[in-house]
Motif scaffolding. Sequence first.
Motif, PDB file in Angstrom:
ATOM      1  N   ILE A 148       0.826  -1.206   0.000  1.00 21.05           N
ATOM      2  CA  ILE A 148       0.000   0.000   0.000  1.00 21.05           C
ATOM      3  C   ILE A 148       0.859   1.255   0.000  1.00 21.05           C
ATOM      4  CG2 ILE A 148      -1.653   1.334   1.379  1.00 21.05           C
ATOM      5  CD1 ILE A 148      -3.000  -1.292   2.130  1.00 21.05           C
ATOM      6  N   VAL A 149       1.911   1.260   0.799  1.00 22.73           N
ATOM      7  CA  VAL A 149       2.744   2.464   0.876  1.00 22.73           C
ATOM      8  C   VAL A 149       3.449   2.738  -0.455  1.00 22.73           C
ATOM      9  CG1 VAL A 149       4.918   1.458   1.691  1.00 22.73           C
ATOM     10  CG2 VAL A 149       4.230   3.739   2.463  1.00 22.73           C
ATOM     11  N   GLY A 151       2.078   1.906  -3.393  1.00 19.93           N
ATOM     12  CA  GLY A 151       1.053   2.078  -4.417  1.00 19.93           C
ATOM     13  C   GLY A 151       0.761   0.845  -5.232  1.00 19.93           C
ATOM     14  N   THR A 154      -4.136  -0.991  -4.360  1.00 23.49           N
ATOM     15  CA  THR A 154      -5.078   0.133  -4.308  1.00 23.49           C
ATOM     16  C   THR A 154      -6.520  -0.350  -4.191  1.00 23.49           C
ATOM     17  OG1 THR A 154      -5.197   0.219  -6.729  1.00 23.49           O
ATOM     18  CG2 THR A 154      -3.553   1.639  -5.639  1.00 23.49           C
ATOM     19  N   THR A 169      -7.629   7.554   7.956  1.00 23.86           N
ATOM     20  CA  THR A 169      -6.351   7.004   8.398  1.00 23.86           C
ATOM     21  C   THR A 169      -6.318   5.518   8.098  1.00 23.86           C
ATOM     22  OG1 THR A 169      -6.163   8.630  10.186  1.00 23.86           O
ATOM     23  CG2 THR A 169      -4.818   6.648  10.368  1.00 23.86           C
ATOM     24  N   PHE A 170      -5.254   5.057   7.464  1.00 23.24           N
ATOM     25  CA  PHE A 170      -5.051   3.635   7.242  1.00 23.24           C
ATOM     26  C   PHE A 170      -4.238   3.090   8.418  1.00 23.24           C
ATOM     27  CE2 PHE A 170      -5.189   3.876   2.277  1.00 23.24           C
ATOM     28  CZ  PHE A 170      -6.496   4.306   2.359  1.00 23.24           C
ATOM     29  N   GLY A 185      -4.691   8.258   4.093  1.00 24.11           N
ATOM     30  CA  GLY A 185      -5.137   7.740   2.815  1.00 24.11           C
ATOM     31  C   GLY A 185      -6.480   8.305   2.424  1.00 24.11           C
ATOM     32  N   PHE A 224      -8.805   2.813  -3.294  1.00 25.87           N
ATOM     33  CA  PHE A 224      -8.191   3.852  -2.458  1.00 25.87           C
ATOM     34  C   PHE A 224      -6.833   4.263  -3.006  1.00 25.87           C
ATOM     35  CE2 PHE A 224      -7.031  -0.330  -0.810  1.00 25.87           C
ATOM     36  CZ  PHE A 224      -5.636  -0.232  -0.712  1.00 25.87           C
ATOM     37  N   HIS A 225      -6.298   5.327  -2.450  1.00 28.70           N
ATOM     38  CA  HIS A 225      -4.908   5.706  -2.715  1.00 28.70           C
ATOM     39  C   HIS A 225      -4.364   6.471  -1.511  1.00 28.70           C
ATOM     40  CE1 HIS A 225      -6.928   9.509  -3.869  1.00 28.70           C
ATOM     41  NE2 HIS A 225      -5.752  10.097  -3.624  1.00 28.70           N
ATOM     42  N   ILE A 226      -3.043   6.613  -1.456  1.00 28.43           N
ATOM     43  CA  ILE A 226      -2.412   7.366  -0.377  1.00 28.43           C
ATOM     44  C   ILE A 226      -1.825   8.655  -0.934  1.00 28.43           C
ATOM     45  CG2 ILE A 226      -1.928   5.330   0.987  1.00 28.43           C
ATOM     46  CD1 ILE A 226       0.981   5.588   0.112  1.00 28.43           C
TER      47      ILE A 226
END
Length: 226
Positions: A148-149, A151, A154, A169-170, A185, A224-226
């Motif tokens: 996730i960090v 990318g 997603t 917040t993730f 996120g 989702f995305h960060i």
Amino acid sequence: MTTMNWANDDAVIDAATRLAATLGDDANHTVAAAAMDLSGNIHAAVNNHHFTGGPCAELVVLGLAAAAQAGPLATMVAVGDGGRGVIAPCGRCRQVILDQHPDCCVLVPDNGSVVSVPVAQLLPYTYRFPDGTAERFVRFNGRYYDDIVTGRKTQTVRYLDPVPLGPTTFVFEDGEHRGFKTMLGIIDSVTPIHLTDLDDDYQAGLRSHYPRMPRDAKLDDVRFHI
């Protein structure tokens, strides 16, 4: 009902169990509760029974955590005195936890074991306080942190596990240390799908997270995305 096991559950149960073991013969104090916040801190307290409606241990913990400016709580458990073990929260406590900490998981007894259940599942079709402004978060297994960090990941598929749209917040459990890793996120979309829409390998992977999921389960496809 969705049940999952998290790495920090034992630490929360242990804190409540140790506190419950200190309770004596005072009938006003018979239950201990503990909760872990997103910083990994554990807040523990006991009930204060009174005929006018003294608070349950879970509600005392919520006040104690608020006094410590703990922020969102990830996990809550109550343990009875006299070796009674983990007990389920009453209806009032369920409603308060849902309104103030809607993404909290509650540890409850289940056929001789203890399971972690999203608080929303303890109150199906519940009334939700319309002016609630609880800080939201989305919980992930710690093994997804790197994907996730960077990318690479997603998407997540959830079963009976509501996810808020927009910035949040993730939260990732740290399997090597007590507590969590967190990052900011954004949830872009939540789309209803059915388990049967997914291929066999994806279904098998989901069942490792949700072992009681029925074959005709309705799911949420979360992007989702960060």
